[in-house]
Design an enzyme around this catalytic site. Structure first.
Site, PDB file in Angstrom:
ATOM      1  CB  CYS A   1      -1.956   4.661   4.000  1.00 29.93           C
ATOM      2  SG  CYS A   1      -3.371   4.189   3.286  1.00 29.93           S
ATOM      3  CB  SER A   2      -0.114   0.868   6.760  1.00 30.99           C
ATOM      4  OG  SER A   2      -1.221   1.499   7.530  1.00 30.99           O
ATOM      5  CB  CYS A   3      -4.766  -0.666   2.645  1.00 30.10           C
ATOM      6  SG  CYS A   3      -5.217   0.923   2.696  1.00 30.10           S
TER       7      CYS A   3
ATOM      8  CB  CYS B   1      -0.815  -0.111   1.423  1.00 29.31           C
ATOM      9  SG  CYS B   1      -1.814   1.610   1.228  1.00 29.31           S
TER      10      CYS B   1
END
Lengths: 85, 216
Positions: free
Chosen positions: B123-125, B120
């Site tokens: 962000c940090s999906c 991702c």
């Protein structure tokens, strides 16, 4: 189907990655309708947008710098960011 | 000889000679204050109870890669389930009894020709509702930026060397979908039970930075 990601640079909460703007790819699959984060991030109630998975070749994105041009990146792009080529 | 001379100070070190971790005595950040204020307001106004909030934290903490491993193992032994998983991974996971909330999940199958890896960049999906919290490196700038530029080099650093003719597909979780890789089943594991197979499926193999491994 061939599409180009629009090369727009508006302010706000945009989920179209900068490295894919202006790049050409193929539609991999259509996923359905989703809330538009550009509006929902600011509590604006706009119409839902179609979300599309687009496949790009590394050569298209990185040119001669690509590690291996035939490898691909797939990303979800909202349809209003796509234009037919 | 280490640990054998007593003329210098071991002050501030544990009995084994390592420094203690500092207490987190720093002030709260703006967002930590915001979280506490919002949580207390929701409780005071009667929308939620502290017990309900804690139950949700426990529910998230109880999710682990073992859940995804069971999904992958089922796909290895049951072709009908695998087809359903590739068609709609969220629904297929729910039919196995996993409470993944409203998560939209896509399963990506590794083959002899294609290797999938998930990142991702924005962000940090991560498919937290199935696999639990992501590893720290998944959220690092280095992993997020380098995986879309030089995935083969990144995978080499994870110890994964791919044949030149195999296509790498990098999946950038930019919006509403979450992804799980279905790694190819290792030949050494053919014939094992679904339960035994689940112990071969590592977290990293479901992100695409590793392969299934025989349990140690």
């Amino acid at each position: 189907m061939k599409v180009r990601v629009k090369s727009h640079w508006p302010p706000g909460h945009i989920r179209t990655p900068a490295y894919l703007r202006g790049k050409i790819g193929h539609i991999e699959r259509r996923i359905g309708l989703f809330n538009n984060p550009e509006e929902s991030a600011y509590r604006q109630a706009g119409p839902q947008r179609e979300l599309v998975r687009v496949r790009f070749h590394m050569a298209e994105i990185w040119g001669a710098r690509a590690e291996r041009g035939e490898d691909v990146i797939e990303a979800e792009i909202y349809a209003h960011w796509l234009e037919p080529v | 000889m280490p640990h054998d001379h007593h003329d210098h100070s071991h002050e501030g070190l544990s009995p084994s000679g390592h420094p203690y971790r500092a207490d987190n005595d720093t002030g709260l950040s703006y967002w930590q204050v915001m979280e506490i204020a919002l949580r207390e307001l929701l409780i005071e106004k009667g929308h939620l109870t502290a017990a309900q909030i804690h139950a949700q934290i426990n529910a998230m903490d109880s999710r682990s890669p073992a859940n995804g491993a069971r999904v992958v193992a089922r796909a290895w032994v049951d072709l009908e389930f695998k087809a359903a998983l590739l068609d709609n991974a969220g629904e297929a996971s729910r039919t196995m009894g996993f409470d993944i909330g409203p998560m939209h999940l896509i399963a990506l199958e590794n083959t002899n020709e294609v290797h999938n890896v998930v990142v991702c960049t924005l962000c940090s999906c991560y498919p937290r509702n199935l696999l639990g919290l992501p590893p720290d490196w998944y959220k690092s700038r280095a992993y997020r930026s380098r995986t879309v530029i030089e995935p083969r080099k990144v995978l080499l650093e994870f110890g994964l060397s791919l044949p030149e003719q195999m296509q790498v597909r990098v999946h950038d979780s930019t919006a509403d979908m979450r992804y799980i890789v279905i790694p190819a089943q290792p030949e050494d594991s053919f014939g094992l039970s679904e339960e035994a197979l689940a112990t071969w499926v590592t977290r990293d193999s479901m992100i695409g930075v590793g392969l299934p491994l025989a349990p140690q």
